[in-house]
Design a protein around this motif. Structure first.
Motif, PDB file in Angstrom:
ATOM      1  N   VAL A  35       0.863  -1.177   0.000  1.00 26.23           N
ATOM      2  CA  VAL A  35       0.000   0.000   0.000  1.00 26.23           C
ATOM      3  C   VAL A  35       0.900   1.228   0.000  1.00 26.23           C
ATOM      4  O   VAL A  35       1.609   1.489   0.978  1.00 26.23           O
ATOM      5  CB  VAL A  35      -0.921   0.024   1.237  1.00 26.23           C
ATOM      6  CG1 VAL A  35      -1.808   1.261   1.220  1.00 26.23           C
ATOM      7  CG2 VAL A  35      -1.761  -1.246   1.301  1.00 26.23           C
ATOM      8  N   GLU A  36       0.908   1.964  -1.088  1.00 25.09           N
ATOM      9  CA  GLU A  36       1.744   3.156  -1.197  1.00 25.09           C
ATOM     10  C   GLU A  36       0.972   4.388  -0.752  1.00 25.09           C
ATOM     11  O   GLU A  36      -0.151   4.623  -1.196  1.00 25.09           O
ATOM     12  CB  GLU A  36       2.207   3.354  -2.640  1.00 25.09           C
ATOM     13  CG  GLU A  36       3.152   2.285  -3.158  1.00 25.09           C
ATOM     14  CD  GLU A  36       3.651   2.602  -4.552  1.00 25.09           C
ATOM     15  OE1 GLU A  36       4.728   3.233  -4.666  1.00 25.09           O
ATOM     16  OE2 GLU A  36       2.967   2.240  -5.521  1.00 25.09           O
ATOM     17  N   VAL A  37       1.594   5.170   0.137  1.00 21.48           N
ATOM     18  CA  VAL A  37       0.945   6.396   0.606  1.00 21.48           C
ATOM     19  C   VAL A  37       1.681   7.644   0.125  1.00 21.48           C
ATOM     20  O   VAL A  37       1.268   8.762   0.443  1.00 21.48           O
ATOM     21  CB  VAL A  37       0.837   6.413   2.152  1.00 21.48           C
ATOM     22  CG1 VAL A  37       0.022   5.239   2.643  1.00 21.48           C
ATOM     23  CG2 VAL A  37       2.215   6.431   2.807  1.00 21.48           C
ATOM     24  N   GLY A  38       2.753   7.480  -0.631  1.00 21.19           N
ATOM     25  CA  GLY A  38       3.484   8.631  -1.148  1.00 21.19           C
ATOM     26  C   GLY A  38       4.269   9.337  -0.066  1.00 21.19           C
ATOM     27  O   GLY A  38       4.393   8.866   1.058  1.00 21.19           O
ATOM     28  N   GLY A  39       4.819  10.470  -0.422  1.00 27.39           N
ATOM     29  CA  GLY A  39       5.559  11.253   0.560  1.00 27.39           C
ATOM     30  C   GLY A  39       6.944  10.727   0.855  1.00 27.39           C
ATOM     31  O   GLY A  39       7.476  10.943   1.953  1.00 27.39           O
ATOM     32  N   ALA A  40       7.574  10.035  -0.108  1.00 23.38           N
ATOM     33  CA  ALA A  40       8.915   9.509   0.124  1.00 23.38           C
ATOM     34  C   ALA A  40       9.932  10.613   0.373  1.00 23.38           C
ATOM     35  O   ALA A  40      10.985  10.383   0.969  1.00 23.38           O
ATOM     36  CB  ALA A  40       9.347   8.658  -1.070  1.00 23.38           C
ATOM     37  N   SER A  41       9.618  11.821  -0.063  1.00 23.89           N
ATOM     38  CA  SER A  41      10.552  12.943   0.097  1.00 23.89           C
ATOM     39  C   SER A  41      10.387  13.671   1.414  1.00 23.89           C
ATOM     40  O   SER A  41      11.131  14.613   1.702  1.00 23.89           O
ATOM     41  CB  SER A  41      10.360  13.938  -1.060  1.00 23.89           C
ATOM     42  OG  SER A  41       9.051  14.495  -1.023  1.00 23.89           O
ATOM     43  N   ILE A  42       9.417  13.266   2.224  1.00 26.55           N
ATOM     44  CA  ILE A  42       9.192  13.925   3.507  1.00 26.55           C
ATOM     45  C   ILE A  42       9.561  12.992   4.650  1.00 26.55           C
ATOM     46  O   ILE A  42       9.826  11.807   4.451  1.00 26.55           O
ATOM     47  CB  ILE A  42       7.734  14.420   3.651  1.00 26.55           C
ATOM     48  CG1 ILE A  42       6.759  13.240   3.703  1.00 26.55           C
ATOM     49  CG2 ILE A  42       7.378  15.371   2.522  1.00 26.55           C
ATOM     50  CD1 ILE A  42       5.308  13.661   3.900  1.00 26.55           C
ATOM     51  N   SER A  43       9.582  13.521   5.853  1.00 24.88           N
ATOM     52  CA  SER A  43       9.998  12.745   7.016  1.00 24.88           C
ATOM     53  C   SER A  43       8.961  11.682   7.389  1.00 24.88           C
ATOM     54  O   SER A  43       7.780  11.796   7.066  1.00 24.88           O
ATOM     55  CB  SER A  43      10.223  13.680   8.209  1.00 24.88           C
ATOM     56  OG  SER A  43       9.012  14.295   8.590  1.00 24.88           O
ATOM     57  N   ASP A  44       9.438  10.665   8.093  1.00 21.10           N
ATOM     58  CA  ASP A  44       8.522   9.632   8.596  1.00 21.10           C
ATOM     59  C   ASP A  44       7.432  10.249   9.465  1.00 21.10           C
ATOM     60  O   ASP A  44       6.274   9.827   9.422  1.00 21.10           O
ATOM     61  CB  ASP A  44       9.294   8.605   9.429  1.00 21.10           C
ATOM     62  CG  ASP A  44      10.150   7.683   8.582  1.00 21.10           C
ATOM     63  OD1 ASP A  44       9.820   7.471   7.401  1.00 21.10           O
ATOM     64  OD2 ASP A  44      11.161   7.174   9.108  1.00 21.10           O
ATOM     65  N   GLU A  45       7.812  11.236  10.264  1.00 25.02           N
ATOM     66  CA  GLU A  45       6.855  11.841  11.189  1.00 25.02           C
ATOM     67  C   GLU A  45       5.715  12.516  10.431  1.00 25.02           C
ATOM     68  O   GLU A  45       4.533  12.297  10.729  1.00 25.02           O
ATOM     69  CB  GLU A  45       7.551  12.855  12.109  1.00 25.02           C
ATOM     70  CG  GLU A  45       8.596  12.262  13.028  1.00 25.02           C
ATOM     71  CD  GLU A  45       9.890  11.913  12.295  1.00 25.02           C
ATOM     72  OE1 GLU A  45      10.514  10.889  12.673  1.00 25.02           O
ATOM     73  OE2 GLU A  45      10.277  12.639  11.347  1.00 25.02           O
TER      74      GLU A  45
END
Length: 352
Positions: free
Chosen positions: A305-315
């Motif tokens: 399940v991909e939620v995107g946001g790989a360029s942002i922090s885990d938090e």
């Protein structure tokens, strides 16, 4: 006209993008709250307290605060504070206690906030969805206006309150990149919710499991506990949650064919966590990975399940993991002929 079983829960899960946007706008009107409380460096430590789902989101709030501000923060169940004060906190430190309660009526949170009147160097504040609640009357609160729910289980309330507190922490940290990351979350959340709905529905309709284990670390440790609780509340089925690497130290003995493992994959520890996932797959588990982005390293999973946001922090990405988790509980309950709006033995808040 009567509302069908599960309709409240479904509508509330589906409305979380609007709830996040409303919380974001409300925070702009409460900048004084940030400056006075969590943005105030006079406090040696910020302590987030809650019960049930509110405690689990408090864990994410505390993890975010530590990472983004570089200051000390912890999270505890509310009852630990008023029943085991000296074992839990240092009464000699200057502390800010942040009550977390959807309804603002949770007896344990209210008792906890009321229990340290005799401690002169502790202050309190809160976050809730109800501006006229008892907690909001006894302490200054951030308010998520569209987080209010009619269903028993927390869904959009948890998403919006977590997001709102993270936005406040971003302001307190004074770093524009964190605020920009949350703006990316706002822009993508509606799409993530719709995709999660379709994905979870298809997955639940085509699978049956004897047990489910949720795994998560860092900011996702609290989320894994929340995911476990969501499925347990709505479906009354056997489910557990563990820290991803901790699961290998004994608990993994419960894994066998027919078990489902749902990994909330971080980017910070991706390589290590995927080693655990491969091991569970080898024991016969059906594996779901919720992740920022699929890759060759996740191809072994049964569902990614991909939620995107790989360029942002885990938090910052935290709330994007919640829609699939919530829809998974909803559709499983409906498949079992249960009403997730009104789970067995549960109420919106617990009285003592």
């Amino acid at each position: 006209m009567s509302i069908g079983a599960g309709q409240l829960t479904y509508d509330e899960i589906s409305a979380q993008a609007e709830a996040l946007q409303s919380a974001w706008e409300q925070l702009q009107q409460q900048s004084d709250w940030v400056n006075k409380y969590i943005g105030n460096s006079a406090y040696e430590e910020v302590v987030f307290i809650g019960s049930g789902s509110s405690y689990y989101q408090a864990l994410t709030m505390a993890a975010t605060f530590r990472k983004w501000t570089g200051r000390s923060a912890t999270a505890y169940p509310s009852s630990e504070l008023f029943l085991f004060r000296e074992q839990t906190l240092n009464v000699n430190k200057k502390l800010l206690i942040v009550g977390v309660s959807r309804s603002g009526e949770s007896h344990e949170v209210i008792i906890a906030l009321d229990s340290f009147k005799d401690v002169s160097n502790w202050d309190h504040c809160g976050i809730t969805c109800h501006e006229t609640s008892k907690m909001a009357q006894m302490t200054a609160c951030l308010v998520s206006p569209l987080g209010k729910e009619k269903s028993t289980v927390m869904t959009k309330s948890l998403s919006s309150m977590t997001f709102m507190m993270q936005a406040a922490i971003a302001v307190a940290a004074g770093k524009a990149n964190f605020t920009q990351e949350l703006e990316q979350v706002l822009a993508s959340d509606a799409v993530i919710v719709r995709e999660a709905d379709l994905s979870a529905k298809a997955w639940v309709q085509s699978h049956n499991f004897t047990r489910t284990v949720f795994l998560g670390m860092g900011a996702y440790g609290g989320l894994s506990l929340e995911a476990c609780l969501k499925l347990k509340e709505m479906t009354c089925t056997w489910t557990e949650a563990y820290g991803t690497l901790e699961f290998r130290h004994g608990p993994k003995s419960i894994i066998e064919p027919g078990a489902q493992v749902v990994l909330l994959l971080s980017e910070s520890a991706r390589e290590y966590e995927l080693k655990v996932a491969r091991e569970m797959k080898g024991y016969g588990a059906t594996l779901v990975i919720v992740t920022a982005a699929a890759g060759d390293d996740t191809a072994f999973a049964d569902l990614v399940v991909e939620v995107g946001g790989a360029s942002i922090s885990d938090e910052a990405r935290s709330v994007l993991y919640l829609p699939w988790i919530q829809y998974n509980g909803y559709y499983t309950a409906m498949k079992l002929g249960l009403n997730p709006d009104d789970p067995r033995n549960l109420t919106q808040f617990v009285e003592i």
